[in-house]
Design a protein around this motif. Structure first.
Motif, PDB file in Angstrom:
ATOM      1  N   LEU A 129      39.709  32.003  40.070  1.00  0.00           N
ATOM      2  CA  LEU A 129      39.352  31.865  41.901  1.00  0.00           C
ATOM      3  C   LEU A 129      40.345  30.896  41.966  1.00  0.00           C
ATOM      4  O   LEU A 129      40.898  29.227  41.639  1.00  0.00           O
ATOM      5  N   VAL A 130      40.783  30.921  43.827  1.00  0.00           N
ATOM      6  CA  VAL A 130      41.942  30.025  44.081  1.00  0.00           C
ATOM      7  C   VAL A 130      41.093  29.203  45.393  1.00  0.00           C
ATOM      8  O   VAL A 130      41.597  27.769  45.241  1.00  0.00           O
ATOM      9  N   ASP A 131      40.151  29.641  46.102  1.00  0.00           N
ATOM     10  CA  ASP A 131      39.044  29.175  46.609  1.00  0.00           C
ATOM     11  C   ASP A 131      38.018  29.859  46.957  1.00  0.00           C
ATOM     12  O   ASP A 131      37.625  30.361  45.865  1.00  0.00           O
ATOM     13  N   ASP A 132      36.400  29.102  47.446  1.00  0.00           N
ATOM     14  CA  ASP A 132      35.379  29.828  47.734  1.00  0.00           C
ATOM     15  C   ASP A 132      35.411  31.445  48.430  1.00  0.00           C
ATOM     16  O   ASP A 132      34.655  32.046  47.725  1.00  0.00           O
ATOM     17  N   ASN A 133      35.914  31.851  48.845  1.00  0.00           N
ATOM     18  CA  ASN A 133      36.583  32.753  49.516  1.00  0.00           C
ATOM     19  C   ASN A 133      37.282  33.892  48.902  1.00  0.00           C
ATOM     20  O   ASN A 133      37.762  34.722  49.082  1.00  0.00           O
ATOM     21  N   VAL A 134      38.369  33.548  47.500  1.00  0.00           N
ATOM     22  CA  VAL A 134      39.679  34.340  47.402  1.00  0.00           C
ATOM     23  C   VAL A 134      39.064  34.092  46.241  1.00  0.00           C
ATOM     24  O   VAL A 134      39.906  32.580  45.302  1.00  0.00           O
ATOM     25  N   VAL A 180      44.883  39.553  45.107  1.00  0.00           N
ATOM     26  CA  VAL A 180      43.832  39.029  45.579  1.00  0.00           C
ATOM     27  C   VAL A 180      42.506  39.665  46.022  1.00  0.00           C
ATOM     28  O   VAL A 180      42.080  40.713  46.457  1.00  0.00           O
ATOM     29  N   GLY A 181      41.289  39.334  45.657  1.00  0.00           N
ATOM     30  CA  GLY A 181      39.714  40.240  46.024  1.00  0.00           C
ATOM     31  C   GLY A 181      39.313  38.652  47.500  1.00  0.00           C
ATOM     32  O   GLY A 181      39.449  37.704  46.674  1.00  0.00           O
ATOM     33  N   HIS A 182      38.718  39.031  47.962  1.00  0.00           N
ATOM     34  CA  HIS A 182      38.425  38.386  49.202  1.00  0.00           C
ATOM     35  C   HIS A 182      36.716  38.217  49.248  1.00  0.00           C
ATOM     36  O   HIS A 182      35.483  39.263  49.492  1.00  0.00           O
ATOM     37  N   LEU A 183      35.922  37.535  48.171  1.00  0.00           N
ATOM     38  CA  LEU A 183      35.041  37.006  47.498  1.00  0.00           C
ATOM     39  C   LEU A 183      33.764  37.372  48.720  1.00  0.00           C
ATOM     40  O   LEU A 183      32.769  38.079  48.400  1.00  0.00           O
ATOM     41  N   HIS A 184      33.985  36.766  49.615  1.00  0.00           N
ATOM     42  CA  HIS A 184      32.848  36.956  51.248  1.00  0.00           C
ATOM     43  C   HIS A 184      32.806  38.535  51.738  1.00  0.00           C
ATOM     44  O   HIS A 184      32.012  39.354  52.181  1.00  0.00           O
ATOM     45  N   THR A 185      33.552  39.710  50.801  1.00  0.00           N
ATOM     46  CA  THR A 185      33.337  40.887  51.826  1.00  0.00           C
ATOM     47  C   THR A 185      32.857  41.916  50.464  1.00  0.00           C
ATOM     48  O   THR A 185      32.928  42.778  50.594  1.00  0.00           O
ATOM     49  N   LEU A 186      32.389  41.053  49.173  1.00  0.00           N
ATOM     50  CA  LEU A 186      31.840  41.848  47.606  1.00  0.00           C
ATOM     51  C   LEU A 186      29.977  42.148  48.234  1.00  0.00           C
ATOM     52  O   LEU A 186      29.842  43.565  48.361  1.00  0.00           O
TER      53      LEU A 186
END
Length: 434
Positions: free
Chosen positions: A128-133, A411-417
């Protein structure tokens, strides 16, 4: 009447009557709410499968990811099959069927289990890089897309709508490095495409959820072999010696460049070249050795590369032109070019564009904005291409947003899930309802 024509008629009538998908109905609200409620669980599944190394040639790891996802499909009531890959030297594929027997469109959903990161890669874990990445091998390409498929289907089941749908899911184990022969390694996918009306790929595309693919260029390999007369370099260009293999190979490659590079959407790349008096080419390992002396006319050259084109017609035209160029040999040289099976092109058909219109309407109704088609030059080959010519409509890149895939910085942009899962669930619902 083609399926996309029927859908176009429904879409147009709804728009003209003002009763298009102008607002989200109660079922769609339920789908959206479910995705939000279960997002933490979806992220946990994503982390679990990212932490399983599934480089294409790590057969055990590919099967392990398949086992995790197979349990999810089993719980949804799908009939699941593991298609063994021994015949094409890969782990195999996960295939899941849910066929209600209704007259709803037949939907093919496409994912893949493998990544480019093998067991010896330094890039192995979810971070986990930050809350969104989050970083992780294959997080965007395309384990995020696999999770989107699962949770879109879970939302539909919770809403009571899965029971009326006809769905096949194919998650291949060799998308990143296809097994051979292709007619065996892609058989499960092609068979599903022959059954389906609509194909939807959940690759990450260009990593931007504001875009999707209505077309993908195909990718096929080629090998150029050139021979000449070995002789002392002081005798080169003599009538009985000729130009030598390296000059001839140079002529051919330069002619490819000069005569073909201006064609729209076409690229062709020589990726390996070996030349000299003697050479050893290992086609499987994509490597080789060559021996030659400055005072000896080169006897042999081999060049390998690929072609990427947007339609079967373009592929055929380019191959014909390349053969013509190869045949115009310099004195005392011979050359042949061989083309190999590869990923077919997914042309930008009317049906594909109509499916994008339906998808972008879903996105706008959910408040996520318009979805634009990806420039084919920015899209590589993908498994959805094997549905070309079989389905009425196809679209790809409905996966999770991200960046730097195929590198240790992926990286994955978690907010897009959840965003992409909501879009997918509503799209599948609307397609099945119509």
């Amino acid at each position: 009447m083609k399926l996309y024509t029927k859908l176009l008629l429904v879409f147009t009538i709804c728009a003209l009557s003002g009763a298009s998908f102008a607002q989200v109905d109660q079922v769609e609200r339920n789908l959206i709410n479910y995705v939000d409620e279960e997002n933490a669980e979806a992220l946990a599944l994503l982390k679990d499968i990212v932490n399983i190394n599934s480089g294409t040639m790590n057969f055990e790891g590919v099967r392990e990811v398949g086992d995790v996802l197979r349990k999810e499909f089993d719980a949804l009531g799908f009939e699941t099959i593991w298609e063994d890959g021994a015949a094409f030297n890969r782990a195999g594929h996960l295939v899941a069927h849910y066929h209600s027997g209704s007259d709803a469109p037949k939907l093919l959903l496409i994912g893949h289990l493998d990544t480019v990161f093998e067991k010896d890669s330094p890039f192995q874990e979810y971070e986990l890089v930050d809350d969104n990445v989050a970083k992780g091998p294959g997080i965007a390409d395309m384990k995020g897309g696999d999770v989107i498929i699962i949770y879109a289907l879970k939302a539909l089941k919770k809403a009571g709508k899965l029971k009326d749908m006809n769905i096949t899911v194919v998650m291949t184990g060799d998308e990143e490095y296809s097994g051979k022969p292709l007619d065996l390694s892609k058989k499960a996918l092609v068979d599903a495409a022959k059954w389906a009306d609509i194909a939807i790929g959940f690759e990450n595309g260009d990593g931007n959820p504001a875009t999707a693919n209505v077309s993908r260029r195909g990718s096929i390999g080629w090998e150029l072999q050139v021979s000449g007369n070995a002789a002392h370099s002081s005798q080169i260009f003599r009538e009985d010696v000729g130009a030598g293999a390296i000059y001839e190979a140079s002529r051919i490659l330069n002619a490819f460049y000069e005569e073909l590079r201006s064609e729209e959407f076409l690229t062709f790349n020589p990726g390996l070249i070996l030349g000299g008096t003697e050479l050893n080419h290992d086609a499987v390992a994509k490597s080789g050795t060559a021996f030659g002396k400055d005072n000896v006319v080169a006897q042999s050259v081999v060049v390998t590369g690929d072609i990427r084109a947007l339609s079967p017609e373009q592929v055929e035209r380019v191959q014909r032109k390349m053969k013509e160029i190869v045949a115009q040999n310099r004195p005392q040289t011979k050359a042949t070019i061989t083309f190999f099976d590869g990923y077919p092109p997914l042309a930008p058909t009317e049906g594909n564009h109509k499916l994008l219109e339906i998808y972008t309407k879903v996105s706008e109704d959910l408040g996520f904005g318009k979805v634009e088609p990806v420039n084919p030059l920015k899209a590589g080959a993908a498994d959805v291409s094997f549905t070309a010519g079989y389905v009425d409509m196809a679209i790809d890149a409905l996966g999770m947003g991200g960046a730097d895939d195929h590198t240790v910085n992926e990286v994955g942009h978690l907010h897009t899930l959840p965003l992409q899962t909501k879009r997918a669930a509503v799209l599948l619902y609307r397609l099945s309802k119509n």
